[in-house]
Design a protein around this motif. Structure first.
Motif, mmCIF file in Angstrom:
data_model
loop_
_atom_site.group_PDB
_atom_site.id
_atom_site.type_symbol
_atom_site.label_atom_id
_atom_site.label_comp_id
_atom_site.label_asym_id
_atom_site.label_seq_id
_atom_site.Cartn_x
_atom_site.Cartn_y
_atom_site.Cartn_z
ATOM 1 N N ILE A 1 0.859 -1.185 0.000
ATOM 2 C CA ILE A 1 0.000 0.000 0.000
ATOM 3 C C ILE A 1 0.893 1.231 0.000
ATOM 4 C CG2 ILE A 1 -1.791 1.267 1.239
ATOM 5 C CD1 ILE A 1 -2.510 -1.478 2.596
ATOM 6 N N ARG A 2 0.729 2.033 -1.042
ATOM 7 C CA ARG A 2 1.530 3.252 -1.172
ATOM 8 C C ARG A 2 0.841 4.399 -0.432
ATOM 9 N NH1 ARG A 2 5.026 3.889 -5.094
ATOM 10 N NH2 ARG A 2 4.076 5.784 -5.911
ATOM 11 N N VAL A 3 1.586 5.037 0.484
ATOM 12 C CA VAL A 3 1.018 6.051 1.366
ATOM 13 C C VAL A 3 1.801 7.354 1.263
ATOM 14 C CG1 VAL A 3 0.443 6.632 3.768
ATOM 15 C CG2 VAL A 3 0.283 4.260 2.987
ATOM 16 N N ALA A 4 1.072 8.464 1.224
ATOM 17 C CA ALA A 4 1.659 9.802 1.344
ATOM 18 C C ALA A 4 1.084 10.433 2.599
ATOM 19 C CB ALA A 4 1.332 10.659 0.123
ATOM 20 N N ARG B 1 3.652 -3.885 4.988
ATOM 21 C CA ARG B 1 2.482 -3.665 4.132
ATOM 22 C C ARG B 1 2.533 -2.337 3.401
ATOM 23 N NH1 ARG B 1 -2.099 -4.418 8.572
ATOM 24 N NH2 ARG B 1 -0.529 -3.206 9.683
ATOM 25 N N PHE B 2 3.430 -1.417 3.828
ATOM 26 C CA PHE B 2 3.400 -0.048 3.329
ATOM 27 C C PHE B 2 4.691 0.385 2.661
ATOM 28 C CE2 PHE B 2 0.624 -0.389 7.011
ATOM 29 C CZ PHE B 2 -0.571 -0.075 6.418
ATOM 30 N N ASP B 3 4.503 1.257 1.674
ATOM 31 C CA ASP B 3 5.594 1.982 1.045
ATOM 32 C C ASP B 3 5.236 3.453 1.195
ATOM 33 O OD1 ASP B 3 7.589 3.054 -0.563
ATOM 34 O OD2 ASP B 3 6.635 2.432 -2.438
ATOM 35 N N ARG C 1 -7.082 -1.094 6.715
ATOM 36 C CA ARG C 1 -8.540 -1.283 6.669
ATOM 37 C C ARG C 1 -9.185 -0.317 5.682
ATOM 38 N NH1 ARG C 1 -10.364 -0.870 12.623
ATOM 39 N NH2 ARG C 1 -12.393 -0.793 11.609
ATOM 40 N N VAL C 2 -8.735 0.934 5.674
ATOM 41 C CA VAL C 2 -9.250 1.908 4.702
ATOM 42 C C VAL C 2 -8.930 1.426 3.289
ATOM 43 C CG1 VAL C 2 -8.891 4.228 3.764
ATOM 44 C CG2 VAL C 2 -9.230 3.923 6.219
ATOM 45 N N HIS C 3 -7.715 0.993 3.079
ATOM 46 C CA HIS C 3 -7.315 0.514 1.757
ATOM 47 C C HIS C 3 -8.156 -0.681 1.315
ATOM 48 C CE1 HIS C 3 -4.768 -1.669 -1.157
ATOM 49 N NE2 HIS C 3 -4.611 -0.451 -1.636
ATOM 50 N N ASP C 4 -8.567 -1.504 2.270
ATOM 51 C CA ASP C 4 -9.385 -2.688 1.967
ATOM 52 C C ASP C 4 -10.868 -2.363 1.776
ATOM 53 O OD1 ASP C 4 -7.151 -4.286 2.010
ATOM 54 O OD2 ASP C 4 -7.474 -5.000 4.052
#
Length: 155
Positions: free
Chosen positions: A3-6, A27-29, A123-126
């Motif tokens: 999951i790519r996050v800014a 889980r995150f980048d 959870r938001v991403h899902d």
């Protein structure tokens, strides 16, 4: 799938802590962090994250920032805009409601997330609507009933 996050937050210490929590989770980048709305929009346009964590009180954040990010699909031709999650100390139900109306799919109270930040973002991403704020029930009731209320100005 990563999951790519800014992240957009003008509090340097909080921004570093949140980035550190997410980067420690496989889980995150974290594609980048910004201190104001203009810098955040440029970061999102350049990197195309899946999720954007948006501070309400930073310059260019709040409802205006959420609406701008929600419109990026139109502005820069993305297939879909990033999922916007409010990340703030502000917990007034009117503000929660305004952010949901502006397109946010999550609202996280800074004082309540701690080490659970990664799980909440995942959870938001899902596909979940995640409201980790003590006034969520009242904000949702107002939103669903379309009850009139006095608007609170958001930065």
């Amino acid at each position: 799938m990563t999951i790519r996050v800014a992240l957009g937050d003008d509090d340097t210490a909080f921004r570093a802590a949140a980035v550190g929590l997410l980067e420690a989770d496989a889980r995150f980048d974290v594609v980048g962090a910004a201190a104001d709305g203009e810098e955040l929009v440029a970061l999102v346009e350049r990197t195309g994250p899946d999720v954007v964590l948006l501070d309400l009180r930073m310059p260019g954040g709040g409802v205006v920032g959420a609406r701008t990010l929600a419109d990026l699909d139109v502005l820069v031709g993305r297939r879909t805009p990033p999922l916007v999650v409010a990340l703030t100390a502000e917990t007034a139900p009117d503000v929660v409601e305004e952010m949901l109306r502006a397109g946010a799919v999550g609202y996280l109270a800074k004082g309540r997330i701690g080490s659970s930040l990664g799980d909440l973002v995942a959870r938001v991403h899902d596909g979940e609507l995640v409201l980790a704020v003590p006034t969520a029930r009242l904000a949702l009731r107002r939103l669903l009933r379309e009850e009139p209320h006095t608007s609170v100005a958001s930065p």
